[in-house]
Design a protein around this motif. Structure first.
Motif, PDB file in Angstrom:
ATOM      1  N   SER A 263      98.102  10.950  44.073  1.00  0.00           N
ATOM      2  CA  SER A 263      96.643  11.083  43.996  1.00  0.00           C
ATOM      3  C   SER A 263      96.238  12.164  42.985  1.00  0.00           C
TER       4      SER A 263
ATOM      5  N   ASP B 103      92.401   8.782  45.683  1.00  0.00           N
ATOM      6  CA  ASP B 103      93.625   8.400  46.379  1.00  0.00           C
ATOM      7  C   ASP B 103      94.228   7.204  45.661  1.00  0.00           C
TER       8      ASP B 103
ATOM      9  N   TYR C  98      93.680   2.243  49.021  1.00  0.00           N
ATOM     10  CA  TYR C  98      92.706   2.154  50.114  1.00  0.00           C
ATOM     11  C   TYR C  98      93.168   1.041  51.039  1.00  0.00           C
ATOM     12  N   THR C  99      93.450   1.380  52.285  1.00  0.00           N
ATOM     13  CA  THR C  99      93.853   0.353  53.251  1.00  0.00           C
ATOM     14  C   THR C  99      92.781   0.221  54.323  1.00  0.00           C
ATOM     15  N   THR C 100      92.670   1.197  55.206  1.00  0.00           N
ATOM     16  CA  THR C 100      91.652   1.141  56.260  1.00  0.00           C
ATOM     17  C   THR C 100      90.482   2.080  55.980  1.00  0.00           C
ATOM     18  N   GLY C 101      90.672   3.030  55.100  1.00  0.00           N
ATOM     19  CA  GLY C 101      89.644   4.025  54.824  1.00  0.00           C
ATOM     20  C   GLY C 101      89.720   5.238  55.732  1.00  0.00           C
TER      21      GLY C 101
ATOM     22  N   THR D 214      91.936   7.684  55.967  1.00  0.00           N
ATOM     23  CA  THR D 214      92.283   8.924  55.261  1.00  0.00           C
ATOM     24  C   THR D 214      91.060   9.467  54.523  1.00  0.00           C
ATOM     25  N   LEU D 215      90.381   8.600  53.798  1.00  0.00           N
ATOM     26  CA  LEU D 215      89.201   9.028  53.045  1.00  0.00           C
ATOM     27  C   LEU D 215      88.086   9.483  53.982  1.00  0.00           C
ATOM     28  N   GLU D 216      87.937   8.802  55.110  1.00  0.00           N
ATOM     29  CA  GLU D 216      86.903   9.198  56.073  1.00  0.00           C
ATOM     30  C   GLU D 216      87.185  10.589  56.633  1.00  0.00           C
TER      31      GLU D 216
ATOM     32  N   SER E 171      84.519   7.600  46.823  1.00  0.00           N
ATOM     33  CA  SER E 171      85.976   7.563  46.628  1.00  0.00           C
ATOM     34  C   SER E 171      86.341   6.694  45.448  1.00  0.00           C
TER      35      SER E 171
ATOM     36  N   THR F 264      89.903   4.780  44.226  1.00  0.00           N
ATOM     37  CA  THR F 264      91.310   4.432  44.439  1.00  0.00           C
ATOM     38  C   THR F 264      91.709   3.374  43.413  1.00  0.00           C
TER      39      THR F 264
ATOM     40  N   ARG G 241      94.102  -1.632  46.511  1.00  0.00           N
ATOM     41  CA  ARG G 241      93.664  -1.972  47.873  1.00  0.00           C
ATOM     42  C   ARG G 241      94.879  -2.526  48.602  1.00  0.00           C
TER      43      ARG G 241
END
Length: 141
Positions: free
Chosen positions: A51, A109, A112-115, A117-119, A135, A137, A140
């Protein structure tokens, strides 16, 4: 992405440079970048933070103000439910508090998979005074 991230081939960042920078410049204006950190153990294992490498490409003001103190199982080994259930744990380096106050922040990052981490990261930055969180990324999952 697997070769870049898991097989230690940091040089592959060059393959996405042009498109990543072009897209970023088109979509993001007047933002400060915060790359998603790795735990010390994961950083040692990989030899780099993917990242952070992506964030460096973007040539924007950047603050590495988040820290991931807990070494967890790799996200890629977890299912969707596990990822959503247990949010990433971050701490904030208070010396950056004035640097992010009232700033538009873009979290960077790799995937992005579920969000989740970013949340988790975004909540901390908002609590510390960031004006807004977006964000960026490159993939996906």
């Amino acid at each position: 992405m697997a070769q870049f991230k898991y097989r230690g081939d940091a040089e592959l960042i060059k393959a996405i440079r042009e498109k990543a920078v072009s897209l970023f410049k088109k979509e993001f204006k007047n933002t400060t970048i915060v790359p998603i950190p790795l735990s010390e153990e994961r950083h040692y294992e990989r030899g780099f933070n993917q990242s952070f490498l992506i964030a460096q490409l973007l040539k924007q003001p950047m603050f590495c103000c988040l820290h991931r103190p807990i070494h967890e199982e790799k996200q890629s080994k977890k299912g969707r439910e596990d990822r959503l259930e247990k949010q990433a744990v971050f701490t904030f380096n208070e010396s950056f508090k004035e640097d992010i106050r009232d700033k538009e922040i873009t979290l960077v990052d790799d995937i992005y998979t579920t969000g989740a981490t970013l949340e988790a990261a975004g909540k901390i930055l908002l609590d510390k005074g960031a004006l807004s969180i977006t964000s960026f990324t490159v993939a996906r999952g």
